[in-house]
Design a protein around this motif. Structure first.
Motif, mmCIF file in Angstrom:
data_model
loop_
_atom_site.group_PDB
_atom_site.id
_atom_site.type_symbol
_atom_site.label_atom_id
_atom_site.label_comp_id
_atom_site.label_asym_id
_atom_site.label_seq_id
_atom_site.Cartn_x
_atom_site.Cartn_y
_atom_site.Cartn_z
ATOM 1 N N ALA A 17 1.819 3.385 7.093
ATOM 2 C CA ALA A 17 2.911 3.028 6.197
ATOM 3 C C ALA A 17 2.752 1.501 6.036
ATOM 4 C CB ALA A 17 4.170 3.757 6.241
ATOM 5 N N LEU A 18 3.153 0.916 4.979
ATOM 6 C CA LEU A 18 3.714 -0.501 4.947
ATOM 7 C C LEU A 18 4.947 -0.647 5.217
ATOM 8 C CD1 LEU A 18 5.180 -1.356 2.196
ATOM 9 C CD2 LEU A 18 2.735 -0.931 1.326
ATOM 10 N N GLU A 19 5.456 -1.792 5.966
ATOM 11 C CA GLU A 19 6.786 -2.214 6.140
ATOM 12 C C GLU A 19 7.328 -3.257 5.804
ATOM 13 O OE1 GLU A 19 9.308 -2.318 10.474
ATOM 14 O OE2 GLU A 19 7.209 -2.430 10.620
ATOM 15 N N ILE A 20 8.437 -3.271 4.961
ATOM 16 C CA ILE A 20 8.890 -4.606 4.427
ATOM 17 C C ILE A 20 10.225 -4.731 5.191
ATOM 18 C CG2 ILE A 20 7.982 -4.084 2.305
ATOM 19 C CD1 ILE A 20 10.611 -2.887 1.135
ATOM 20 N N SER A 21 10.663 -6.073 5.220
ATOM 21 C CA SER A 21 11.531 -6.500 5.963
ATOM 22 C C SER A 21 12.643 -7.364 5.277
ATOM 23 C CB SER A 21 11.459 -7.021 7.104
ATOM 24 O OG SER A 21 12.401 -7.748 7.699
ATOM 25 N N THR A 22 13.903 -7.461 5.458
ATOM 26 C CA THR A 22 14.993 -8.416 4.814
ATOM 27 C C THR A 22 14.422 -9.948 4.938
ATOM 28 O OG1 THR A 22 16.493 -8.134 6.724
ATOM 29 C CG2 THR A 22 16.712 -6.834 4.538
ATOM 30 N N ALA A 23 13.891 -10.010 6.367
ATOM 31 C CA ALA A 23 13.493 -11.246 6.924
ATOM 32 C C ALA A 23 12.191 -11.949 6.401
ATOM 33 C CB ALA A 23 13.187 -11.119 8.581
ATOM 34 N N GLY A 24 11.493 -10.881 5.603
ATOM 35 C CA GLY A 24 10.054 -11.409 5.242
ATOM 36 C C GLY A 24 10.182 -11.934 3.882
ATOM 37 N N SER A 25 9.149 -12.624 3.501
ATOM 38 C CA SER A 25 9.325 -13.208 2.122
ATOM 39 C C SER A 25 7.820 -12.809 1.424
ATOM 40 C CB SER A 25 9.442 -14.861 2.188
ATOM 41 O OG SER A 25 8.180 -15.427 2.939
ATOM 42 N N GLU A 26 6.731 -12.356 2.057
ATOM 43 C CA GLU A 26 5.384 -12.217 1.191
ATOM 44 C C GLU A 26 5.590 -11.243 0.525
ATOM 45 O OE1 GLU A 26 1.008 -11.616 2.772
ATOM 46 O OE2 GLU A 26 2.340 -10.865 4.034
ATOM 47 N N ASP A 27 4.980 -11.444 -0.823
ATOM 48 C CA ASP A 27 4.687 -10.271 -1.613
ATOM 49 C C ASP A 27 3.343 -9.867 -2.004
ATOM 50 O OD1 ASP A 27 7.407 -10.580 -1.962
ATOM 51 O OD2 ASP A 27 7.224 -11.770 -3.741
ATOM 52 N N VAL A 28 3.111 -8.502 -1.841
ATOM 53 C CA VAL A 28 1.507 -8.224 -2.045
ATOM 54 C C VAL A 28 1.377 -7.259 -3.014
ATOM 55 C CG1 VAL A 28 1.444 -8.515 0.429
ATOM 56 C CG2 VAL A 28 1.673 -6.142 -0.383
ATOM 57 N N ASN A 29 0.014 -7.063 -3.580
ATOM 58 C CA ASN A 29 -0.322 -6.055 -4.461
ATOM 59 C C ASN A 29 -1.559 -5.411 -4.504
ATOM 60 O OD1 ASN A 29 -2.638 -7.248 -6.285
ATOM 61 N ND2 ASN A 29 -1.164 -9.189 -5.763
ATOM 62 N N THR A 30 -1.877 -4.321 -5.040
ATOM 63 C CA THR A 30 -3.359 -3.821 -4.976
ATOM 64 C C THR A 30 -3.503 -3.072 -6.357
ATOM 65 O OG1 THR A 30 -4.680 -2.053 -3.688
ATOM 66 C CG2 THR A 30 -2.516 -1.298 -4.294
ATOM 67 N N ALA A 31 -5.035 -3.203 -6.609
ATOM 68 C CA ALA A 31 -5.245 -2.684 -7.916
ATOM 69 C C ALA A 31 -5.167 -1.406 -8.228
ATOM 70 C CB ALA A 31 -6.730 -3.431 -8.062
ATOM 71 N N ILE A 32 -4.943 -1.162 -9.674
ATOM 72 C CA ILE A 32 -5.042 0.196 -10.152
ATOM 73 C C ILE A 32 -6.106 0.372 -10.940
ATOM 74 C CG2 ILE A 32 -3.728 1.670 -11.858
ATOM 75 C CD1 ILE A 32 -1.060 0.129 -11.040
ATOM 76 N N SER A 33 -6.850 1.534 -10.727
ATOM 77 C CA SER A 33 -8.084 1.727 -11.644
ATOM 78 C C SER A 33 -8.294 3.204 -11.810
ATOM 79 C CB SER A 33 -9.288 1.417 -10.677
ATOM 80 O OG SER A 33 -10.511 1.584 -11.554
ATOM 81 N N PRO A 34 -8.165 3.598 -13.057
ATOM 82 C CA PRO A 34 -8.173 2.675 -14.318
ATOM 83 C C PRO A 34 -7.100 2.254 -14.531
ATOM 84 C CG PRO A 34 -8.365 4.841 -15.057
ATOM 85 C CD PRO A 34 -8.346 4.965 -13.365
ATOM 86 N N GLU A 35 -6.926 1.088 -15.196
ATOM 87 C CA GLU A 35 -5.805 0.515 -15.748
ATOM 88 C C GLU A 35 -5.015 1.325 -16.729
ATOM 89 O OE1 GLU A 35 -7.213 -3.343 -16.877
ATOM 90 O OE2 GLU A 35 -7.683 -4.140 -15.121
ATOM 91 N N LEU A 36 -3.755 0.986 -16.851
ATOM 92 C CA LEU A 36 -3.023 1.967 -17.691
ATOM 93 C C LEU A 36 -2.332 0.994 -18.770
ATOM 94 C CD1 LEU A 36 -1.493 4.537 -15.279
ATOM 95 C CD2 LEU A 36 -3.228 4.750 -16.886
ATOM 96 N N THR A 37 -2.678 1.051 -20.036
ATOM 97 C CA THR A 37 -2.356 -0.009 -21.234
ATOM 98 C C THR A 37 -1.525 0.568 -22.144
ATOM 99 O OG1 THR A 37 -4.308 0.071 -22.015
ATOM 100 C CG2 THR A 37 -4.212 -1.364 -20.397
ATOM 101 N N SER A 38 -1.362 2.081 -22.318
ATOM 102 C CA SER A 38 -0.745 2.449 -23.279
ATOM 103 C C SER A 38 -0.162 3.791 -22.633
ATOM 104 C CB SER A 38 -1.579 3.185 -24.285
ATOM 105 O OG SER A 38 -2.646 3.945 -23.947
ATOM 106 N N ASN A 39 0.759 4.360 -23.582
ATOM 107 C CA ASN A 39 1.513 5.615 -23.551
ATOM 108 C C ASN A 39 2.574 5.386 -22.387
ATOM 109 O OD1 ASN A 39 0.015 6.724 -25.563
ATOM 110 N ND2 ASN A 39 -1.613 7.831 -24.106
#
Length: 602
Positions: A217-239
């Motif tokens: 699992a990923l772990e977030i903390s009140t003491a941390g400041s890093e923000d991360v992302n991962t790609a979505i495929s296929p992208e969703l642009t409608s509906n």
């Protein structure tokens, strides 16, 4: 008494007869119905138990007629022919009216031209509901109600093929560390200090959730400041876009978002999901459609507990909904935990995880993004389905004048959410009885109601077994108080012993009074056939059997019965007490039964 006398005779015969008892017992048996008793009796709780009536009442008069003869035989075993009993008992008469809850089907919506499980946004449901209910309830009683639940779409409706764009189980080994390094670039930093968002080797689980119990699992903390992302495929642009994750919070602050959709470039975030403390050691979840200012729900959730959060974002309208689940749900719940409306037109290219001031300390696992609720909950190949926002409504119809129609305001009231709020609750239920609230509420709502006014009141009732439904009852203004309809009333049944068994007896007992003797004299005083008889009555105040024939007595008794009891059914019996002289002045009971249009002696 005759049995006792006959048995005493045995002692004078026992030494003089070779078989004295045989003849006597035969005579006793032949007169087994000679003991006559009369009782007025009310059934007790113990009696209902004896009769195997656990609810303490009969369901019908026929049920009482079937059970009470045997009951009386056991209670009065020595009583015989001529005995009478008037038994009072509780009779279940049912509700004041019937309320059926009905949910419209696909076939019902088709009457409006819709091919969907709901009315289209352009339809007017009231144009179709009466006909739909009539078709479903072609037989009804005057005053019955139907509560119809139906859905109507609030905007565009889409037909989509369910597809999963992201299934992130965070399966990056058994060694903890910073997420961007361990994921080898699957997760990338887009804000804040690097290497502060961590990977935990142990993940989260929830039964039947497809991205559960795999990897860490990923772990977030009140003491941390890093923000991360991962790609979505296929992208969703409608509906409509759905995103989900398992989450287990160990600490929450003043509140901010930590989970969201992202566009390819910039910071156009959608469906921002966050959490904050409720001030009492529990958690409130919230959502912002496109803003960092979140709308929070009212349900308090526990720390250190695994939940499944599902957020939706409708591209066309900018509406986002948040659902917080303790178990997997195959269908999208009717009511979200929180709703927010923001910018429309955002695409979903990435999923983002944020650590920020006021945010939680938590484990996040099983991240999914898909174009339908069903594909969030399953990795199976699914059939095309219709997606669109819709609202659930309730409409109440009553059967009046042979047709289903909207009830009038006269004699009918349905409680609203505002009404429930005014009395401090959301609905009635097993722990919030309507009878505890409605008398006071109705006095305030209808201060000018008159004594005897009757009001049919319908209201929302929620139970753990049946969910939400509409129930109701009739309330009558009685001595200044609104009293609910009593589903059980007191009834009575008259029974007589016919020499062998107790049988239901519809005999009406009546004793002639002075006005009745006056009625006889006024009616027959000018009739020459009754001259001597009426003269005797006028002189002595009684009916002398020496002056009155049986036919004359029968005639005047018919007159008296008809004067007091009109509209009797065939077979109705009467026991009429008459003051007579038959050697001495005394009351005598004459028994009659209605045969055709004449009461004849029984």
């Amino acid at each position: 008494m005759k049995k006792i006398l006959l048995l005493l005779t045995v002692f004078s015969m026992v030494f003089t007869s070779c078989d004295p008892l045989e003849d006597i017992y035969e005579e006793v048996d032949a007169n087994a119905s000679g003991i006559v008793g009369e009782v007025v009796y009310t059934l007790t709780d113990e009696d209902y138990e004896t009769l195997d009536l656990s609810y303490g009442s009969f369901n019908s008069e026929d049920e009482a007629k079937e059970a009470l003869p045997g009951f009386l035989s056991g209670k009065y075993p020595v009583w015989g022919k001529g005995s009478a009993a008037l038994v009072s008992y509780d009779l279940y008469v049912g509700n004041a009216f019937s309320v059926d809850n009905y949910t419209l089907s696909l076939e019902d919506y088709a009457t409006s031209g819709s091919t969907l499980l709901g009315f289209e946004v352009t339809a007017t449901p009231a144009d179709y509901l009466a006909d739909i209910i009539t078709s479903e309830y072609d037989e009804a009683n005057e005053g019955d109600y139907v509560s119809a639940y139906y859905d109507q779409y609030t905007g565009s409706v889409f037909t989509v093929t369910p597809e999963v764009s992201l299934d992130e189980t965070l399966d990056y080994g058994t060694v903890s560390g910073d997420l961007t390094t361990i994921s080898a670039g699957t997760w990338v930093n887009h804000s804040g200090a690097a290497n502060e968002l961590m990977y935990a080797a142990e993940g989260l689980t929830m039964a039947d959730y497809p991205s559960s119990n795999v990897g860490g699992a990923l772990e977030i903390s009140t003491a941390g400041s890093e923000d991360v992302n991962t790609a979505i495929s296929p992208e969703l642009t409608s509906n409509k876009v759905y995103s989900s994750a398992l989450i287990k919070l160990s600490e929450v602050g003043d509140g901010t978002y930590f989970f969201h959709l992202m566009e390819e470039e910039g910071f156009s975030f959608s469906a921002r999901t966050g959490a904050k403390s409720d001030g009492n050691g529990k958690v409130l979840f919230g959502i912002g459609a496109s803003s960092s200012s979140l709308t929070y729900g009212t349900t308090a959730y526990d720390l250190d507990t695994t939940y499944l959060i599902v957020a939706s974002y409708e591209v066309e309208t900018g509406i986002s909904n948040l659902y917080v689940l303790t178990t997997v749900s195959d269908t999208e719940p009717a009511s979200p935990e929180a709703t927010s409306t923001g910018n429309s037109g955002n695409s979903a290219n990435k999923i983002g995880i944020r650590q920020g001031g006021g945010g939680p300390t938590a484990l996040i696992d099983g991240i999914r993004v898909a174009n339908t609720w069903s594909s969030i909950m399953s990795n199976e190949t699914l059939e095309d389905e219709t997606v669109g926002n819709k609202e659930t409504y309730n409409a109440i119809y009553t059967y009046t004048g042979g047709a289903w129609a909207l009830p009038s305001d006269n004699g009918f009231y349905s409680l609203t959410d505002v009404d429930f709020a005014s009395i401090g609750i959301e609905n009635f239920g097993s722990s919030t009885s309507a009878d505890d609230y409605l008398p006071a509420f109705l006095n305030l709502k209808f201060p000018y109601a008159l004594e005897g006014d009757v009001l049919n009141v319908l209201y929302k009732y929620v139970s753990s077994s049946s969910g939400e439904q509409i129930r109701g009852d009739a309330y009558t203004k009685t001595a200044g108080v609104w009293m609910a309809h009593e589903s059980t009333t007191v009834a009575s049944l008259q029974l007589a012993h016919d020499g062998a068994n107790w049988v239901p007896d519809n005999t009406i007992k009546y004793e002639l009074v002075d006005a009745d003797y006056t009625l006889i004299k006024d009616t027959y005083g000018e009739n020459p056939d009754f001259a001597a008889a009426v003269a005797n009555l006028d002189t002595y105040g009684n009916i002398s059997t020496f002056n009155w024939t049986d036919e004359q007595i029968d005639t005047v008794i018919n007159t008296v019965i008809n004067a007091h009891f009109s509209g009797m059914e065939e077979g109705q019996k009467f026991a009429i007490t008459v003051f007579v002289y038959n050697g001495s002045a005394q009351n005598v009971v004459y028994r009659y039964v209605l045969n055709g249009d004449t009461y004849v002696r029984d």
